[in-house]
Design an enzyme around this catalytic site. Structure first.
Site, PDB file in Angstrom:
ATOM      1  N   HIS A   1       0.824  -1.211   0.000  1.00 55.82           N
ATOM      2  CA  HIS A   1       0.000   0.000   0.000  1.00 55.82           C
ATOM      3  C   HIS A   1       0.857   1.260   0.000  1.00 55.82           C
ATOM      4  O   HIS A   1       0.664   2.152  -0.816  1.00 55.82           O
ATOM      5  CB  HIS A   1      -0.931   0.009   1.221  1.00 55.82           C
ATOM      6  N   PHE A   2       1.825   1.331   0.931  1.00 56.76           N
ATOM      7  CA  PHE A   2       2.517   2.627   0.991  1.00 56.76           C
ATOM      8  C   PHE A   2       3.541   2.797  -0.123  1.00 56.76           C
ATOM      9  O   PHE A   2       3.890   3.924  -0.459  1.00 56.76           O
ATOM     10  CB  PHE A   2       3.047   2.953   2.399  1.00 56.76           C
TER      11      PHE A   2
END
Lengths: 560, 161
Positions: A387-388
């Site tokens: 995600h990041f």
């Protein structure tokens, strides 16, 4: 019409002040930006090494010592060094060109820069020698060499000099231009400076009262529960500090270079103040699975976490609307067909479109992470790292790259070495990022834990399903390294380009309805600063105070 | 201040999305009592061997009068103790775990068990295993150079065993 000698003198003085402000802004900008992109260059191959090492397909690479030193370094370089120096460089450049004033003391600005560089070098030395393999999230009671923490603190303190410069600059400009709206680029930059002061306070308190004294042996124990709570104060807001420069470019450069106008100046300001107020007091979604905070506080922070989705929804709308206007001016047609007709040869536009695409995916993942109960399915799995990387490495960094392509010719006075290569490089970045992060999310859903260097579990049924996706991730990582090298190559060649840049003027996107006056609340930071004081007291007051009376037991430090 | 009619409509849409997602969360928290592990209980990690709950002979699976299970464990570099637990399927399990040294985490695939183990605190998680078989209990928080090797086994067996 003739002008008097006195007027002429004043005019030339103003011109020379403007010129010297711009020259200072350019020099500070270029110095900071080169440090930022050197961090990117060093960090990228580490990422590729890590994904290859972890996959298990390259046994000769395997070493948990090297892996954890590399992960810690990669995290610090990308998340702290690249971002902080980019924010500072872009900020100094924006201030000089939008306000046309100098920082209040050039010496002060340079001291801040060199302090941050020195701190970075100190931390890097500890990281690269394996004396600070504690991840960029620090993780006490594991202890690194004290010089690592001191280096990190100096980097942060150096960046505070920049924050003061930005806030002082905006204040001075407002005094000289009463009632006028602060240019949007500077409003966003200054709000980010104030946000960074607030954000970094949490980790600064952790470092000064817990990490540094314990690592030096001045204090025997520390409370990891309190350390994690303080770190959560920093950990979410920091991603908005990284993201805001990207949003500033989306609002003030993308519409301009797309050949159109900004859909709304006021909504951009609303997005910035919302990003400010809802970013710091909501950090507990990083602690959902932690034992030291009660459920009610986590629920309260969850509400704020969902509110911070609003400015991102607004940004998506405004930026896409601005791009659509530019496209229709070029003859773009259709509900979605206009997307084909934006200027796909302009790096800033390409980056803006691709960033929006990645933001849509990444934002969706973010809503899952933020969810009070759904978080249990993905907490500390590879989903989170996927995600990041998508939202930071993808959406945010692709805008950093586009800003570099735009700003390099303006500062060096030389034409970009190859615009076509820049466009290809951005596409490669985008493709590499998707090939890397989509399988990364997926293996997270298959319970692959994050922060491991190998997966020696004897449960073949669980482990066997990960292999193919890890191989895809290695390919994605390799594409990103190639893309990063192309980027640096293009910048270096630009410095030596013999063709001069024709257009050295720096100007920002105009709004369709340029604001002649904006409500004071969207032109000043005072109200929002006090609002932050109140919101922080509510959301972090008791949760931090509790550690002084619930009967905590300090934890002794451990080596790695 | 200028607000475009399109912007106004978008604001309603965004408000709707955010209100709906928050409402879902609050509903499950309030009405279904689904919360993340948050018991806020302190313990001296240096004295686990002397504590009533986490001394070595107290660890393992305990059966309650109502048929539910209490599992008591300790996490320490680089293992979970006991190293294997056997639990029947479809039985409510309350897991309580403390760390002897540094930060650890705990994740069991095919279940919703996912906890942080913070030295100085007791972590508590509730779950029911719904799949038969043997699963790893993986440490999912970096705890040092040997972190990769930190895992235990959970054996989920048929109910009448």
């Amino acid at each position: 019409m003739s002008i008097t000698a006195e007027e002429a003198g004043r005019l030339s003085r103003t011109q020379s002040t403007t010129a010297s402000a711009i020259s200072l802004g350019n020099r500070l900008g270029m110095s900071n930006l080169w440090v930022a992109f050197m961090a990117l260059l060093l960090g990228l191959p580490m990422g590729l090494y890590q994904v290859a090492e972890r996959s298990g397909y390259f046994p000769w690479l395997e070493s948990s010592h090297v892996y954890f030193a590399s992960t810690s370094t990669h995290g610090v370089l990308m998340a702290y060094v690249l971002t902080t120096f980019f924010m500072m460089g872009y900020g100094y450049h924006s201030m000089a060109h939008s306000l046309k004033i100098k920082t209040w003391s050039p010496l002060f600005s340079w001291v801040g820069f060199y302090l941050a560089v020195f701190g970075t070098a100190l931390a890097a030395l500890m990281l690269l020698t394996g004396k600070a393999s504690v991840m960029y999230t620090f993780y006490p009671p594991e202890m690194a060499n004290p010089l690592f923490y001191i280096g990190a603190v100096l980097l942060v303190v150096g960046s505070w000099f920049w924050c003061i410069d930005m806030i002082a600059g905006m204040t001075q400009w407002k005094k000289q231009n009463p009632g006028k709206p602060v240019p949007l680029v500077m409003f966003g930059t200054t709000i980010n400076a104030l946000l960074w002061l607030w954000t970094s306070a949490g980790v600064a308190i952790e470092a000064l009262f817990q990490l540094v004294p314990v690592s030096l042996g001045l204090k025997e124990t520390l409370d990891p529960g309190m350390a994690r709570t303080l770190f959560s104060w920093t950990l979410h807001a920091i991603v908005y500090v990284w993201l805001i420069p990207a949003y500033i470019a989306m609002y003030t450069l993308v519409p301009k270079l797309a050949g159109g106008k900004l859909f709304s100046d006021e909504f951009a300001r609303i997005a910035f103040v919302m990003l400010f107020i809802f970013s710091v007091p909501i950090g507990f979604h990083h602690l959902y699975m932690d034992p030291q905070q009660a459920a009610g506080w986590k629920l309260l922070h969850m509400l704020g976490t969902f509110m911070v989705a609003v400015p991102t929804f607004l940004t998506g709308f405004t930026v896409l609307a601005s791009l659509e206007i530019a496209s229709r001016l070029r003859g773009g047609k259709g509900v979605f067909g206009w997307m084909m007709s934006v200027d796909w040869k302009e790096p800033m536009v390409v980056a803006g479109m691709l960033a929006m695409f990645m933001l849509t995916f990444g934002g969706f993942g973010g809503l899952i992470n933020a969810s009070y109960s759904l978080n249990a399915m993905i907490h500390n799995t590879q989903w989170v790292t996927g995600h990041f990387h998508l939202i930071f490495g993808g959406t945010t960094v692709i805008m950093y790259l586009a800003v570099a392509y735009w700003v390099w010719p303006k500062i060096t006075g030389r034409q970009l070495f190859s615009k076509a290569m820049a466009v290809w490089q951005l596409w490669l970045w985008f493709i590499g990022m998707l090939v890397l992060t989509l399988p990364w999310h997926y293996i997270g859903l298959l319970w692959y834990p994050r922060r491991v260097s190998s997966t020696p579990y004897e449960h073949v049924g669980v482990v066997a399903q990960w292999g193919i996706y890890e191989l895809m991730m290695v390919v994605g990582g390799a594409i990103l390294v190639v893309s990063g090298l192309l980027f640096i190559y293009n910048l270096i060649r630009t410095h030596f380009n013999k063709t001069a840049e024709r257009d050295l003027t720096v100007s920002y996107a105009e709004a369709i309805h340029p604001p002649l006056k904006v409500p004071n609340i969207l032109n000043s930071l005072t109200f929002w600063n006090w609002a932050m004081v109140a919101y922080m007291l509510i959301s972090y007051g008791y949760p931090l105070l509790q550690f002084f009376f619930i009967g905590t037991h300090g934890a002794i430090p451990y080596g790695i | 201040m200028h607000v475009d009619p399109l912007e106004k409509r978008w604001l309603y849409v965004v408000g709707g999305i955010v209100a709906f997602t928050i409402a879902v969360q609050v509903y499950y928290a309030a009405a279904k009592n689904i919360h993340p592990p948050s018991n806020v209980q302190t313990i001296d990690s240096a004295k686990l061997h002397l504590s009533k709950e986490f001394a070595e002979d107290k660890l393992g699976v305990h059966k309650n009068a109502d048929g539910s299970l209490d599992v008591t464990m300790v996490a320490a570099r680089y293992g979970f103790y006991p190293q294997e637990i056997v639990v029947p399927i479809d039985t409510p399990v309350r897991l309580r775990i403390a760390s002897l040294d540094v930060l650890h985490g705990l994740l069991v695939p095919y279940s919703n068990l996912n906890l942080m183990v913070v030295p100085g605190y007791i972590s508590e998680g509730n779950t029911t295993f719904t799949k038969l078989g043997e699963f790893p209990m993986i440490c999912n928080e970096y705890c040092g150079i040997g972190h990769d090797y930190m895992y235990a086994r959970v054996r989920v067996v048929p109910k009448n065993n």
